[in-house]
Design a protein around this motif. Structure first.
Motif, PDB file in Angstrom:
ATOM      1  N   ASP A   1      17.557  67.746   7.157  1.00 12.97           N
ATOM      2  CA  ASP A   1      16.737  68.876   6.729  1.00 12.97           C
ATOM      3  C   ASP A   1      17.565  69.851   5.894  1.00 12.97           C
ATOM      4  O   ASP A   1      18.789  69.916   6.036  1.00 12.97           O
ATOM      5  CB  ASP A   1      16.177  69.602   7.954  1.00 12.97           C
ATOM      6  CG  ASP A   1      15.213  68.736   8.753  1.00 12.97           C
ATOM      7  OD1 ASP A   1      14.652  67.777   8.176  1.00 12.97           O
ATOM      8  OD2 ASP A   1      15.038  69.011   9.949  1.00 12.97           O
TER       9      ASP A   1
ATOM     10  N   HIS B   1      21.241  73.040   2.170  1.00 10.42           N
ATOM     11  CA  HIS B   1      20.411  73.089   0.962  1.00 10.42           C
ATOM     12  C   HIS B   1      19.387  74.196   1.075  1.00 10.42           C
ATOM     13  O   HIS B   1      19.022  74.621   2.175  1.00 10.42           O
ATOM     14  CB  HIS B   1      19.724  71.739   0.710  1.00 10.42           C
ATOM     15  CG  HIS B   1      20.627  70.782  -0.005  1.00 10.42           C
ATOM     16  ND1 HIS B   1      20.678  70.675  -1.367  1.00 10.42           N
ATOM     17  CD2 HIS B   1      21.563  69.920   0.462  1.00 10.42           C
ATOM     18  CE1 HIS B   1      21.588  69.774  -1.715  1.00 10.42           C
ATOM     19  NE2 HIS B   1      22.138  69.291  -0.624  1.00 10.42           N
ATOM     20  N   GLN B   2      18.936  74.667  -0.055  1.00  7.43           N
ATOM     21  CA  GLN B   2      17.904  75.701  -0.079  1.00  7.43           C
ATOM     22  C   GLN B   2      16.509  75.090   0.093  1.00  7.43           C
ATOM     23  O   GLN B   2      15.718  75.571   0.908  1.00  7.43           O
ATOM     24  CB  GLN B   2      17.978  76.470  -1.406  1.00  7.43           C
ATOM     25  CG  GLN B   2      19.298  77.212  -1.572  1.00  7.43           C
ATOM     26  CD  GLN B   2      19.387  77.889  -2.928  1.00  7.43           C
ATOM     27  OE1 GLN B   2      18.730  78.926  -3.160  1.00  7.43           O
ATOM     28  NE2 GLN B   2      20.152  77.320  -3.834  1.00  7.43           N
ATOM     29  N   GLN B   3      16.214  74.065  -0.684  1.00  5.36           N
ATOM     30  CA  GLN B   3      14.853  73.498  -0.693  1.00  5.36           C
ATOM     31  C   GLN B   3      14.809  72.028  -0.309  1.00  5.36           C
ATOM     32  O   GLN B   3      13.763  71.543   0.129  1.00  5.36           O
ATOM     33  CB  GLN B   3      14.261  73.599  -2.113  1.00  5.36           C
ATOM     34  CG  GLN B   3      14.114  74.992  -2.660  1.00  5.36           C
ATOM     35  CD  GLN B   3      13.361  75.022  -3.994  1.00  5.36           C
ATOM     36  OE1 GLN B   3      13.159  73.984  -4.623  1.00  5.36           O
ATOM     37  NE2 GLN B   3      12.950  76.202  -4.403  1.00  5.36           N
ATOM     38  N   ASN B   4      15.888  71.329  -0.515  1.00  4.73           N
ATOM     39  CA  ASN B   4      15.789  69.870  -0.532  1.00  4.73           C
ATOM     40  C   ASN B   4      16.160  69.186   0.781  1.00  4.73           C
ATOM     41  O   ASN B   4      17.182  69.487   1.391  1.00  4.73           O
ATOM     42  CB  ASN B   4      16.672  69.296  -1.647  1.00  4.73           C
ATOM     43  CG  ASN B   4      16.182  69.673  -3.029  1.00  4.73           C
ATOM     44  OD1 ASN B   4      15.054  70.153  -3.178  1.00  4.73           O
ATOM     45  ND2 ASN B   4      17.000  69.482  -4.043  1.00  4.73           N
ATOM     46  N   GLU B   5      15.311  68.271   1.159  1.00  4.92           N
ATOM     47  CA  GLU B   5      15.580  67.303   2.232  1.00  4.92           C
ATOM     48  C   GLU B   5      16.436  66.186   1.620  1.00  4.92           C
ATOM     49  O   GLU B   5      16.216  65.799   0.482  1.00  4.92           O
ATOM     50  CB  GLU B   5      14.224  66.752   2.661  1.00  4.92           C
ATOM     51  CG  GLU B   5      14.209  65.651   3.686  1.00  4.92           C
ATOM     52  CD  GLU B   5      12.743  65.259   3.989  1.00  4.92           C
ATOM     53  OE1 GLU B   5      12.111  65.946   4.808  1.00  4.92           O
ATOM     54  OE2 GLU B   5      12.237  64.281   3.386  1.00  4.92           O
TER      55      GLU B   5
ATOM     56  N   GLN C   1      17.722  63.309  -2.805  1.00  5.66           N
ATOM     57  CA  GLN C   1      17.246  64.670  -2.593  1.00  5.66           C
ATOM     58  C   GLN C   1      15.805  64.767  -3.077  1.00  5.66           C
ATOM     59  O   GLN C   1      15.495  64.347  -4.193  1.00  5.66           O
ATOM     60  CB  GLN C   1      18.060  65.681  -3.403  1.00  5.66           C
ATOM     61  CG  GLN C   1      19.464  65.909  -2.899  1.00  5.66           C
ATOM     62  CD  GLN C   1      20.220  66.935  -3.749  1.00  5.66           C
ATOM     63  OE1 GLN C   1      19.689  68.004  -4.058  1.00  5.66           O
ATOM     64  NE2 GLN C   1      21.446  66.603  -4.113  1.00  5.66           N
ATOM     65  N   SER C   2      14.938  65.339  -2.254  1.00  2.51           N
ATOM     66  CA  SER C   2      13.578  65.657  -2.694  1.00  2.51           C
ATOM     67  C   SER C   2      13.190  66.964  -2.024  1.00  2.51           C
ATOM     68  O   SER C   2      13.777  67.365  -1.016  1.00  2.51           O
ATOM     69  CB  SER C   2      12.600  64.539  -2.320  1.00  2.51           C
ATOM     70  OG  SER C   2      12.564  64.388  -0.916  1.00  2.51           O
ATOM     71  N   LYS C   3      12.220  67.656  -2.590  1.00  9.53           N
ATOM     72  CA  LYS C   3      11.841  68.969  -2.054  1.00  9.53           C
ATOM     73  C   LYS C   3      11.136  68.781  -0.714  1.00  9.53           C
ATOM     74  O   LYS C   3      10.139  68.032  -0.636  1.00  9.53           O
ATOM     75  CB  LYS C   3      10.941  69.694  -3.037  1.00  9.53           C
ATOM     76  CG  LYS C   3      10.668  71.139  -2.638  1.00  9.53           C
ATOM     77  CD  LYS C   3       9.832  71.850  -3.687  1.00  9.53           C
ATOM     78  CE  LYS C   3       9.522  73.272  -3.242  1.00  9.53           C
ATOM     79  NZ  LYS C   3       8.672  73.959  -4.219  1.00  9.53           N
ATOM     80  N   ALA C   4      11.628  69.436   0.321  1.00  6.46           N
ATOM     81  CA  ALA C   4      11.011  69.317   1.641  1.00  6.46           C
ATOM     82  C   ALA C   4       9.536  69.695   1.564  1.00  6.46           C
ATOM     83  O   ALA C   4       9.150  70.630   0.868  1.00  6.46           O
ATOM     84  CB  ALA C   4      11.740  70.214   2.648  1.00  6.46           C
TER      85      ALA C   4
END
Lengths: 127, 127
Positions: free
Chosen positions: A82, A48-52, A103-106
């Motif tokens: 991660d 993923h690019q942004q998401n945990e 999925q949520s933004k790390a």
């Protein structure tokens, strides 16, 4: 407009894959309920690019490929993955695999539960 | 350090309340698995400062108090609850209520699934 949205999915033990972001108009997460039939894998490895991601295994057995490792999965396993991790998931030949994926933004969560919750006015019928 | 963390909770049909943020070192969400015994309610009404909540009812029946309304809950109900909503939840007298609750910061998700996921190198044993 109401400060909530509710959907009734029915028996979650027999659902196929359901993604909730659009139906619930989510703004902080994507939540999916997934079923891989026995022997079936997600057909690609991805990161993923942004998401945990958080995985919660509801039932069945399977394998989780993570950066070259393979973990045996069973009901009650929960994982944080991660964004950068290279991942894939497969149901065992003998059982379908049912799981929730969040999925949520790390690094987006500032506070939670006792530090984010506040007492509010209101009197439910049972109080 | 590994790009993931895994915990094995065991039979999720018999767990009490479990919060995962600290154990999984989550950075984008708090995820809890909850059980209210038959007839039991969360003993207060609350709202949130920043966080949107998603509730996923795994089993049982109950009531959700939301801003003065009361919704009957059953397995397979999913709800988005905005930070400002005044909420409380109760298990029916005849059944415990088991649910997943996800907190994430409202309006924090920029992209997800096809727009956040990227193909990655790697060859699981089954490919």
């Amino acid at each position: 407009m109401a400060n909530y949205k509710r959907i009734t999915l029915g028996d979650i033990k027999t659902l196929g894959r359901i993604t909730l972001h659009n139906d619930l108009a989510l703004t902080g997460s994507e939540v999916s309920i997934n079923e891989l039939p026995a022997g079936v894998a997600v057909p690609f490895v991805h990161a993923h690019q942004q998401n945990e991601e958080v995985y919660l295994i509801l039932s069945g057995k399977g394998l989780f490929y993570l950066d070259g490792e393979e973990l045996a999965l069973c009901e009650g396993d929960v994982l944080r993955v991660d964004p950068v991790a290279k991942r894939c998931i497969k149901a065992d030949a003998g059982s379908s695999l049912r799981f929730v994926c969040i999925q949520s933004k790390a690094n987006s969560l500032n506070q939670f539960t006792e530090t984010d919750g506040v007492p509010a006015e209101g009197t439910p019928s049972w109080m």
